[in-house]
Motif scaffolding. Structure first.
Motif, PDB file in Angstrom:
ATOM      1  N   LEU A 197       5.665   8.445   0.536  1.00 16.09           N
ATOM      2  CA  LEU A 197       5.194   9.074  -0.723  1.00 16.09           C
ATOM      3  C   LEU A 197       3.893   8.196  -1.171  1.00 16.09           C
ATOM      4  CD1 LEU A 197       8.613   9.540  -2.301  1.00 16.09           C
ATOM      5  CD2 LEU A 197       7.267  11.265  -1.386  1.00 16.09           C
ATOM      6  N   PRO A 198       2.957   8.831  -1.759  1.00  9.69           N
ATOM      7  CA  PRO A 198       1.733   8.200  -2.300  1.00  9.69           C
ATOM      8  C   PRO A 198       2.061   7.328  -3.399  1.00  9.69           C
ATOM      9  CG  PRO A 198       1.158  10.215  -1.804  1.00  9.69           C
ATOM     10  CD  PRO A 198       2.821  10.437  -1.746  1.00  9.69           C
ATOM     11  N   LEU A 199       2.988   7.869  -4.244  1.00  9.64           N
ATOM     12  CA  LEU A 199       3.463   7.145  -5.465  1.00  9.64           C
ATOM     13  C   LEU A 199       4.796   6.932  -5.509  1.00  9.64           C
ATOM     14  CD1 LEU A 199       0.976   8.783  -8.237  1.00  9.64           C
ATOM     15  CD2 LEU A 199       1.011   6.469  -7.279  1.00  9.64           C
ATOM     16  N   PRO A 200       5.617   5.699  -5.984  1.00 12.53           N
ATOM     17  CA  PRO A 200       6.944   5.664  -5.884  1.00 12.53           C
ATOM     18  C   PRO A 200       7.711   6.100  -6.931  1.00 12.53           C
ATOM     19  CG  PRO A 200       5.949   3.575  -6.664  1.00 12.53           C
ATOM     20  CD  PRO A 200       4.707   4.550  -6.419  1.00 12.53           C
ATOM     21  N   TRP A 302      -2.115  -1.131  -0.790  1.00 11.73           N
ATOM     22  CA  TRP A 302      -1.045  -2.083   0.145  1.00 11.73           C
ATOM     23  C   TRP A 302       0.196  -0.814   0.216  1.00 11.73           C
ATOM     24  CZ3 TRP A 302      -1.362  -6.268   2.760  1.00 11.73           C
ATOM     25  CH2 TRP A 302      -2.048  -7.075   2.176  1.00 11.73           C
ATOM     26  N   LEU A 303       0.664   0.046  -0.593  1.00  7.91           N
ATOM     27  CA  LEU A 303       1.439   0.856  -0.493  1.00  7.91           C
ATOM     28  C   LEU A 303       1.133   2.203   0.362  1.00  7.91           C
ATOM     29  CD1 LEU A 303       4.290   1.999  -1.400  1.00  7.91           C
ATOM     30  CD2 LEU A 303       3.189   2.955  -3.748  1.00  7.91           C
ATOM     31  N   TRP A 304      -0.006   2.765   0.232  1.00  6.01           N
ATOM     32  CA  TRP A 304      -0.122   4.068   0.781  1.00  6.01           C
ATOM     33  C   TRP A 304      -1.747   4.228   1.148  1.00  6.01           C
ATOM     34  CZ3 TRP A 304      -3.101   8.100  -0.827  1.00  6.01           C
ATOM     35  CH2 TRP A 304      -2.825   9.473  -0.033  1.00  6.01           C
ATOM     36  N   PRO A 305      -1.944   4.612   2.384  1.00 11.27           N
ATOM     37  CA  PRO A 305      -1.196   4.765   3.140  1.00 11.27           C
ATOM     38  C   PRO A 305      -1.113   3.738   4.567  1.00 11.27           C
ATOM     39  CG  PRO A 305      -3.537   5.863   3.625  1.00 11.27           C
ATOM     40  CD  PRO A 305      -3.459   5.276   2.519  1.00 11.27           C
TER      41      PRO A 305
END
Length: 654
Positions: A197-200, A302-305
């Motif tokens: 997911l791009p946003l959590p 850091w999170l995505w992608p």
């Protein structure tokens, strides 16, 4: 001019030519055939790629340029005389093509992220380095860099907050939002599923399966537009290469000052974040402003992608740029921070038994060793902490060592080697998108632990050229409807082996790096970059204060003259050179004699040639260049002592 350069004249007979030299010259010949075949198969007369398919809303311009990204690099190494003109021709043709498709304005990207813009600009940067006398490309270099300076009408840069205003930016300024294709970020986007997911924290969306609901998919798309589509992001650091490339022409302070100012702003953010480089800054200049206070979550962050793959690459690009601008290592922390951050959380595991987002890369790079436990580092960070564990990418720490030569940067590489659970020596036959990944066996060679590496690497490169030529020959795809990645998957030009072996340099940082090689060459007779015909080079030592290189002339009738330069941009200086010579030969203070060695080639009635005994002689240099004369059928080994960053880096020519 070469008249006043210190000179080394080879006098050691070549004898049986070394296999690496024969293979290297064969690779040059094969690549010359290959790029011509690619151009004939896939390009129109004006240089553009044959394509009549649709254009995406924002993504795709990079893929057109990437098909040629290393062609001017091959020219700089010694490729065909007409290859530079071909590279310019294709850059101009593709630029016109992309303008027609709506991607470009005034020859520059309308507005997209710098993970991709960095890829597309590699071709441009290398044309500039190969021919700094080209006034049209110099004008472009200045014009492109000016798009990001304070006061630019584009408004890309906000001097009040030291930010680039949007993740997508370019000729038309900040381009807020995301790809229109993602306005509904739905479960059918199969290529993006491995990245999660791009946003959590979008309400009601906690798993990929939730995106099967059209309402939730639209909710995710709207949140991405608002939060991922605004503010500054760490991958924008790659934009500093634009400014440095322009600065290298005439050292105009406005370009260098902006690049350092922008990099320093991100260095301060990392310091304020406990040493971890954040990936996002809001419109007011506050880290986490659009992400609930999180230092992670920005576009290509850091999170995505991709995590370290994108953030670490942009930081390393910026770090190398600071060394080019200042000649010092004071700002290398911008590149060191992301690497040390993930190394602190390293674990052991096997690639085949660990869930990761880019598994195919490591299966090719490690081969049978992918099933062995090895060092894995987290590539990404989310609300639950660090995740997406993969082997460390050696290109990032290697470029920090290449740029600055700090022992701590070498020790980081040594730590990775010690904790690796696989043999660094085998050369595996693969070619990934970056045309990189053979750093481990090359480093083992430079350590004296992999003597067969040159032949193995050159053989692997020749095999990859052959495979791509067969793929081109077998290609029956409709060139009007192909996917825009089609051409880069078939580009038969390879430069990783030649960069390592002839210049002592790793492959370029693919997402927007400049390419400052350890050594550079010029053909003194044809007054162009690269090794002359018949000449092969093998760097067997490469560190900041010393390089060792064997030069051979495989030709039988013509002497070759070349200039060896300390760095692409003449940024280093040779202090002295120790050259091999036939032991009975006398030398002057500045020149090694070309007198043939006593006894060689010997009596024609003898079945074997007499032994040639060599010695070493010193030649003072005291500058960034020396001339080497190679009579036909001769060789010389140079032990080059260097002062790193003794000179101001600059685009230069012979």
């Amino acid at each position: 001019m070469t008249d006043n350069l210190p000179r080394v004249v080879a006098d050691v007979p070549l004898g049986p030519p070394p296999a690496w030299a024969v293979l290297q010259r064969r690779l040059f010949d094969a690549l010359d055939e290959a790029w011509r075949a690619f151009a004939a198969r896939y390009c129109e007369p004006d240089g553009r790629l044959t394509y009549h398919g649709p254009a995406a809303s924002r993504d795709g311009a990079d893929d057109f340029y990437e098909a040629f990204f290393n062609w001017p690099t091959l020219y700089r190494l010694g490729g065909a005389d007409d290859l530079l003109d071909a590279a310019k021709h294709h850059w101009e043709g593709v630029t016109a093509q992309l303008t027609e498709l709506g991607y470009l304005v005034d020859e520059f990207e309308r507005g997209y992220d710098w993970f991709h813009q960095g890829e597309s600009l590699l071709l441009f940067y290398e044309i500039c380095a190969a021919d700094p006398r080209d006034a049209a490309f110099r004008e472009r270099a200045y014009r492109f860099a000016e798009l990001y300076l304070p006061g630019s009408p584009t408004g890309n840069y906000d001097p009040a907050t030291d930010t680039i205003r949007a993740p997508h930016n370019g000729a038309c300024g900040p381009r807020y939002g995301i790809n229109e294709e993602w306005s509904s970020y739905h479960a059918g986007l199969a290529s993006m599923r491995p990245y999660g997911l791009p946003l959590p924290d979008v309400p009601g969306v906690t798993t990929w399966a939730d995106l099967e609901d059209p309402d939730k998919a639209a909710r995710m798309g709207a949140a991405m537009r608002e939060r991922i589509g605004r503010g500054d992001v760490a991958v924008n650091l790659a934009a500093t290469s634009l400014a440095v490339n322009a600065w290298l022409y005439g050292h105009e302070e406005r370009f260098g000052a902006w690049a350092l100012r922008y990099i320093d702003a991100w260095r301060r953010r990392a310091e304020d974040n406990g040493g971890i480089l954040p990936d996002n800054v809001g419109p007011s200049g506050k880290v986490g402003e659009l992400h609930g206070g999180r230092w992670y979550g920005g576009n290509y962050g850091w999170l995505w992608p991709h995590g370290i793959y994108s953030v670490g690459a942009a930081a390393a690009v910026a770090a190398v740029n600071t060394v080019l601008l200042t000649g010092t290592t004071d700002r290398l922390d911008i590149g060191r921070g992301p690497l040390d951050t993930v190394l602190r959380h390293g674990v052991r595991g096997a690639v085949t038994e660990t869930e990761m987002s880019i598994r195919d890369r490591w299966l090719a790079e490690l081969g049978e060793d992918a099933s062995r436990p090895t060092l894995l580092v987290p590539n990404r960070h989310g609300d639950a902490g660090w995740f997406d564990y993969q082997p460390p990418q050696l290109g990032l720490p290697l470029w920090l060592w290449q740029a600055g030569g700090d022992p701590a940067d070498l020790e980081r590489i040594e730590r990775i080697r010690r904790e690796s659970g696989y043999d660094w020596r085998p050369v595996r036959h693969f070619r990934n998108k970056e045309e990189a990944g053979h750093e481990a066996p090359w480093l083992a060679y430079l350590r004296g632990e992999n003597p067969g590496y040159p032949e193995a690497m050159l053989t692997a490169a020749l095999g990859q050229v052959e495979r791509r030529m067969k793929l081109i020959d077998a290609d029956r795809a409709d060139l009007g409807e192909i996917h825009v990645h089609h051409w880069q998957r078939l580009n038969p030009v390879l430069t990783e082996a030649l960069l390592q072996l002839t210049t002592g340099t790793p492959q370029v940082l693919y997402n927007g790096g400049l390419l400052p090689t350890r050594l550079a060459y010029f053909d003194a007779e044809r007054r162009r970059p690269g090794l002359p015909p018949d000449v092969a080079a093998l760097v067997d030592a490469s560190r900041p204060d010393r390089a060792g290189v064997e030069l051979v002339n495989l030709g039988l009738t013509r002497a070759r003259r070349l200039v060896v330069q300390a760095g692409t941009y003449a940024e280093h200086a040779f202090t002295a050179v120790s050259a091999t010579t036939v032991s009975a030969t006398t030398v002057s203070a500045t020149t090694v004699s070309a007198t043939a060695g006593p006894g060689y080639p010997g009596d024609p009635r003898a079945y074997t040639a007499p032994e040639v005994v060599t010695a070493r002689r010193e030649v003072a240099v005291g500058g960034p260049r020396l001339e080497v004369v190679l009579p036909p059928g001769t060789r010389v080994h140079l032990d080059l002592r260097m002062t790193p960053h003794a000179n101001r880096a600059a685009h230069n020519h012979l």
